[in-house]
Design a protein around this motif. Structure first.
Motif, PDB file in Angstrom:
ATOM      1  N   LEU A 132      14.396   8.863  -7.950  1.00 56.66           N
ATOM      2  CA  LEU A 132      13.463   7.839  -8.061  1.00 56.66           C
ATOM      3  C   LEU A 132      13.397   7.003  -7.020  1.00 56.66           C
ATOM      4  O   LEU A 132      12.168   6.359  -6.822  1.00 56.66           O
ATOM      5  CB  LEU A 132      14.246   6.849  -9.352  1.00 56.66           C
ATOM      6  N   MET A 133      14.082   6.982  -6.114  1.00 53.35           N
ATOM      7  CA  MET A 133      14.224   5.968  -4.996  1.00 53.35           C
ATOM      8  C   MET A 133      13.077   6.708  -3.984  1.00 53.35           C
ATOM      9  O   MET A 133      12.317   5.895  -3.353  1.00 53.35           O
ATOM     10  CB  MET A 133      15.421   5.773  -4.189  1.00 53.35           C
ATOM     11  N   GLU A 134      13.110   8.043  -3.929  1.00 52.51           N
ATOM     12  CA  GLU A 134      12.163   8.507  -3.058  1.00 52.51           C
ATOM     13  C   GLU A 134      10.812   8.264  -3.476  1.00 52.51           C
ATOM     14  O   GLU A 134       9.841   7.929  -2.654  1.00 52.51           O
ATOM     15  CB  GLU A 134      12.565  10.018  -2.872  1.00 52.51           C
ATOM     16  N   ALA A 135      10.523   8.607  -4.716  1.00 48.02           N
ATOM     17  CA  ALA A 135       9.106   8.425  -5.421  1.00 48.02           C
ATOM     18  C   ALA A 135       8.728   6.611  -4.978  1.00 48.02           C
ATOM     19  O   ALA A 135       7.523   6.519  -4.753  1.00 48.02           O
ATOM     20  CB  ALA A 135       9.100   8.590  -6.759  1.00 48.02           C
ATOM     21  N   LEU A 136       9.683   5.978  -5.365  1.00 46.74           N
ATOM     22  CA  LEU A 136       9.477   4.440  -5.190  1.00 46.74           C
ATOM     23  C   LEU A 136       8.773   4.255  -3.612  1.00 46.74           C
ATOM     24  O   LEU A 136       8.036   3.579  -3.348  1.00 46.74           O
ATOM     25  CB  LEU A 136      10.575   3.588  -5.497  1.00 46.74           C
ATOM     26  N   LEU A 137       9.832   4.747  -2.677  1.00 45.45           N
ATOM     27  CA  LEU A 137       9.450   4.392  -1.264  1.00 45.45           C
ATOM     28  C   LEU A 137       8.104   4.993  -0.856  1.00 45.45           C
ATOM     29  O   LEU A 137       7.439   4.633  -0.236  1.00 45.45           O
ATOM     30  CB  LEU A 137      10.685   5.052  -0.645  1.00 45.45           C
ATOM     31  N   ASP A 138       7.774   6.195  -1.483  1.00 43.90           N
ATOM     32  CA  ASP A 138       6.356   6.856  -1.168  1.00 43.90           C
ATOM     33  C   ASP A 138       5.310   5.961  -1.595  1.00 43.90           C
ATOM     34  O   ASP A 138       4.438   5.787  -0.877  1.00 43.90           O
ATOM     35  CB  ASP A 138       6.305   8.356  -1.830  1.00 43.90           C
ATOM     36  N   GLN A 139       5.404   5.394  -2.775  1.00 39.26           N
ATOM     37  CA  GLN A 139       4.382   4.570  -3.451  1.00 39.26           C
ATOM     38  C   GLN A 139       4.514   3.237  -2.694  1.00 39.26           C
ATOM     39  O   GLN A 139       3.478   2.546  -2.273  1.00 39.26           O
ATOM     40  CB  GLN A 139       4.999   4.132  -4.802  1.00 39.26           C
ATOM     41  N   PHE A 140       5.475   2.677  -2.286  1.00 41.72           N
ATOM     42  CA  PHE A 140       5.751   1.444  -1.398  1.00 41.72           C
ATOM     43  C   PHE A 140       5.160   1.622  -0.137  1.00 41.72           C
ATOM     44  O   PHE A 140       4.151   0.706   0.301  1.00 41.72           O
ATOM     45  CB  PHE A 140       7.309   0.926  -1.388  1.00 41.72           C
ATOM     46  N   VAL A 141       5.449   2.803   0.768  1.00 43.08           N
ATOM     47  CA  VAL A 141       4.964   2.912   2.143  1.00 43.08           C
ATOM     48  C   VAL A 141       3.335   3.248   2.132  1.00 43.08           C
ATOM     49  O   VAL A 141       2.614   2.521   2.792  1.00 43.08           O
ATOM     50  CB  VAL A 141       5.454   4.073   2.595  1.00 43.08           C
ATOM     51  N   ALA A 142       2.999   3.962   0.849  1.00 47.02           N
ATOM     52  CA  ALA A 142       1.389   4.057   0.841  1.00 47.02           C
ATOM     53  C   ALA A 142       0.619   2.725   0.699  1.00 47.02           C
ATOM     54  O   ALA A 142      -0.269   2.397   1.234  1.00 47.02           O
ATOM     55  CB  ALA A 142       1.166   4.972  -0.375  1.00 47.02           C
ATOM     56  N   ALA A 143       1.428   1.915  -0.153  1.00 47.47           N
ATOM     57  CA  ALA A 143       0.688   0.469  -0.353  1.00 47.47           C
ATOM     58  C   ALA A 143       0.832  -0.318   1.003  1.00 47.47           C
ATOM     59  O   ALA A 143      -0.257  -1.132   1.203  1.00 47.47           O
ATOM     60  CB  ALA A 143       1.652  -0.318  -1.442  1.00 47.47           C
ATOM     61  N   ARG A 144       1.816  -0.268   1.896  1.00 50.88           N
ATOM     62  CA  ARG A 144       1.802  -0.759   2.937  1.00 50.88           C
ATOM     63  C   ARG A 144       0.757  -0.593   3.991  1.00 50.88           C
ATOM     64  O   ARG A 144       0.320  -1.074   4.666  1.00 50.88           O
ATOM     65  CB  ARG A 144       3.312  -0.610   3.708  1.00 50.88           C
ATOM     66  N   GLU A 145       0.412   0.977   3.786  1.00 52.32           N
ATOM     67  CA  GLU A 145      -0.409   1.525   4.676  1.00 52.32           C
ATOM     68  C   GLU A 145      -1.783   1.223   4.249  1.00 52.32           C
ATOM     69  O   GLU A 145      -2.523   0.936   5.346  1.00 52.32           O
ATOM     70  CB  GLU A 145      -0.276   3.217   4.903  1.00 52.32           C
ATOM     71  N   ARG A 146      -2.014   1.080   3.182  1.00 50.51           N
ATOM     72  CA  ARG A 146      -3.426   0.761   2.747  1.00 50.51           C
ATOM     73  C   ARG A 146      -3.622  -0.920   3.059  1.00 50.51           C
ATOM     74  O   ARG A 146      -4.631  -0.988   3.545  1.00 50.51           O
ATOM     75  CB  ARG A 146      -3.794   0.641   1.143  1.00 50.51           C
ATOM     76  N   GLU A 147      -2.760  -1.740   3.000  1.00 52.54           N
ATOM     77  CA  GLU A 147      -2.891  -3.008   3.343  1.00 52.54           C
ATOM     78  C   GLU A 147      -3.109  -3.041   4.783  1.00 52.54           C
ATOM     79  O   GLU A 147      -3.694  -3.959   5.210  1.00 52.54           O
ATOM     80  CB  GLU A 147      -1.727  -3.952   2.685  1.00 52.54           C
ATOM     81  N   GLY A 148      -2.141  -2.245   5.579  1.00 45.86           N
ATOM     82  CA  GLY A 148      -2.318  -2.359   6.826  1.00 45.86           C
ATOM     83  C   GLY A 148      -3.424  -1.926   7.568  1.00 45.86           C
ATOM     84  O   GLY A 148      -4.069  -2.244   8.636  1.00 45.86           O
ATOM     85  N   ASP A 149      -4.162  -0.882   6.957  1.00 47.23           N
ATOM     86  CA  ASP A 149      -5.424  -0.382   7.259  1.00 47.23           C
ATOM     87  C   ASP A 149      -6.562  -1.609   7.398  1.00 47.23           C
ATOM     88  O   ASP A 149      -7.310  -1.842   8.337  1.00 47.23           O
ATOM     89  CB  ASP A 149      -5.808   0.625   6.583  1.00 47.23           C
ATOM     90  N   LYS A 150      -6.347  -2.385   6.375  1.00 51.55           N
ATOM     91  CA  LYS A 150      -7.571  -3.633   6.212  1.00 51.55           C
ATOM     92  C   LYS A 150      -6.945  -4.613   7.133  1.00 51.55           C
ATOM     93  O   LYS A 150      -7.919  -5.021   7.784  1.00 51.55           O
ATOM     94  CB  LYS A 150      -7.225  -4.122   4.776  1.00 51.55           C
ATOM     95  N   LEU A 151      -5.896  -4.882   7.568  1.00 55.95           N
ATOM     96  CA  LEU A 151      -5.485  -5.798   8.708  1.00 55.95           C
ATOM     97  C   LEU A 151      -6.089  -5.345   9.908  1.00 55.95           C
ATOM     98  O   LEU A 151      -6.512  -6.093  10.772  1.00 55.95           O
ATOM     99  CB  LEU A 151      -3.919  -6.201   8.719  1.00 55.95           C
ATOM    100  N   ALA A 152      -5.951  -3.746  10.086  1.00 58.90           N
ATOM    101  CA  ALA A 152      -6.173  -3.381  11.548  1.00 58.90           C
ATOM    102  C   ALA A 152      -7.790  -3.425  11.721  1.00 58.90           C
ATOM    103  O   ALA A 152      -8.056  -4.046  12.782  1.00 58.90           O
ATOM    104  CB  ALA A 152      -5.923  -1.856  11.600  1.00 58.90           C
ATOM    105  N   GLN A 153      -8.533  -3.423  10.726  1.00 58.92           N
ATOM    106  CA  GLN A 153     -10.092  -3.597  10.501  1.00 58.92           C
ATOM    107  C   GLN A 153     -10.341  -4.929  11.018  1.00 58.92           C
ATOM    108  O   GLN A 153     -11.203  -5.091  11.812  1.00 58.92           O
ATOM    109  CB  GLN A 153     -10.616  -3.097   9.246  1.00 58.92           C
ATOM    110  N   ALA A 154      -9.563  -5.955  10.409  1.00 61.41           N
ATOM    111  CA  ALA A 154      -9.708  -7.406  10.632  1.00 61.41           C
ATOM    112  C   ALA A 154      -9.375  -7.686  12.193  1.00 61.41           C
ATOM    113  O   ALA A 154     -10.304  -8.556  12.829  1.00 61.41           O
ATOM    114  CB  ALA A 154      -9.181  -8.156   9.571  1.00 61.41           C
ATOM    115  N   ILE A 155      -8.525  -7.295  12.371  1.00 66.83           N
ATOM    116  CA  ILE A 155      -8.126  -7.362  14.004  1.00 66.83           C
ATOM    117  C   ILE A 155      -8.903  -6.908  14.881  1.00 66.83           C
ATOM    118  O   ILE A 155      -9.453  -7.611  15.870  1.00 66.83           O
ATOM    119  CB  ILE A 155      -6.584  -6.898  14.211  1.00 66.83           C
ATOM    120  N   ALA A 156      -9.347  -5.873  14.605  1.00 65.99           N
ATOM    121  CA  ALA A 156     -10.255  -4.797  15.437  1.00 65.99           C
ATOM    122  C   ALA A 156     -11.673  -5.681  15.682  1.00 65.99           C
ATOM    123  O   ALA A 156     -12.318  -5.797  16.765  1.00 65.99           O
ATOM    124  CB  ALA A 156     -10.743  -3.527  15.096  1.00 65.99           C
ATOM    125  N   GLU A 157     -12.053  -6.320  14.355  1.00 63.98           N
ATOM    126  CA  GLU A 157     -13.404  -7.067  14.682  1.00 63.98           C
ATOM    127  C   GLU A 157     -13.222  -8.169  15.415  1.00 63.98           C
ATOM    128  O   GLU A 157     -14.084  -8.686  16.429  1.00 63.98           O
ATOM    129  CB  GLU A 157     -13.636  -7.397  13.126  1.00 63.98           C
TER     130      GLU A 157
END
Length: 286
Positions: A132-157
């Motif tokens: 369960l913990m591995e599945a939770l971390l997969d989902q958690f890291v994916a959420a962090r990466e999605r939000e990180g991509d948005k932040l990276a775009q804002a910073i790049a602009e």
């Protein structure tokens, strides 16, 4: 891919008639700080769970909650007769000293150990928790990466904006130097006593050197290239970006302090505004 430090994930898994659930949330923090809440049956797994989180997450204040819910029904719960007998004997003893002492059925059932969940194989439960913990971390890291991509775009602009202002300053500097030279020559020409030509040229060179910001603009250009490179890197980059922004700010401050023209002064102000906006975004990055 860079990651945000804010995220939320939740998963559930069925194990031997029970439901094992977990949720993980995080907010910004300078370091990795993990708070755990586990059911008694999984206390022994705390070190292993901490290791798994630390292997996947570098920074942030995290709250991990694991819950075990046994299916309702007669087959799922039972009364611990030995515990009840012990409580009855204790009640009789206390009743001799406190005649008015009474206990309600609800209070009795809430006493630890009176009502027990149906026993679940400890090894199966721990194995399910780790899966369960591995599945939770997969989902958690994916959420962090999605939000990180948005932040990276804002910073790049905003980095694009910094580069545009720096380019504008570079085109203005020759005009400003020429204007300052003309003003200085005009003032010297008004002097009652003619100045020595060699001395005049020396003073002129010193005056124009104080306005020289070519090095600052060159360094700013190097910082822009580096921040773009870091934005494409993997892993935790927040601290490096924060350091780069200190360098950005230093060049903007120097440009403003050397400015003798309202146009470069305005550019220095705009640079500082953009740098502050970038810093706000970087504070959210892992």
């Amino acid at each position: 891919m860079i990651r945000s430090m804010t995220a939320y994930a939740t998963v559930e898994h069925q194990v031997e008639g029970a439901t094992l659930g977990a949720e993980l949330r995080s907010v910004n923090h300078r370091f990795l700080e993990l708070s755990l809440r586990l059911p008694e049956e999984l206390r022994a797994l705390e070190p292993a769970l901490r290791e798994r989180v630390a292997a996947r997450v570098a920074r942030g204040k995290l709250d991990l909650v694991v819950r075990l819910r046994v299916a309702e029904g007669d087959e799922g719960l039972h009364l611990d007769q030995a515990r009840i007998q012990t409580l009855a004997q204790a009640g009789q003893t206390l009743g001799m000293h406190f005649p008015g002492l009474s206990t309600s059925l609800t209070e009795l059932l809430q006493f630890p150990g009176v009502v027990r969940s149906r026993a679940i194989d400890p090894e199966a439960l721990q194995a399910a928790a780790l899966t369960l913990m591995e599945a939770l971390l997969d989902q958690f890291v994916a959420a962090r990466e999605r939000e990180g991509d948005k932040l990276a775009q804002a910073i790049a602009e905003r980095v694009d904006g910094v580069e545009a202002h720096a380019a504008e300053a570079r085109t203005l500097i020759p005009q400003i130097r020429a204007g300052q030279r003309q003003k200085l020559e005009a003032r010297l020409a008004d002097l009652a006593q003619p100045a020595d030509p060699g001395r005049l040229e020396q003073e002129l060179v010193l005056s124009l050197q104080k306005l020289d910001v070519d090095e600052e603009l060159d360094r700013l250009g190097s910082h822009i290239k580096e921040i773009r490179r870091v934005l494409k890197a993997d892993g935790a980059v927040g601290r490096r970006l924060d350091f780069l922004l200190q360098e950005f700010n230093r060049e903007a401050n120097t440009l403003g302090s050397k400015s003798v023209d309202v146009r470069t002064t305005n550019i220095a102000v705009e640079l500082k505004v953009l740098i502050d906006q970038i810093r706000e975004q970087v504070q959210n990055l892992e």
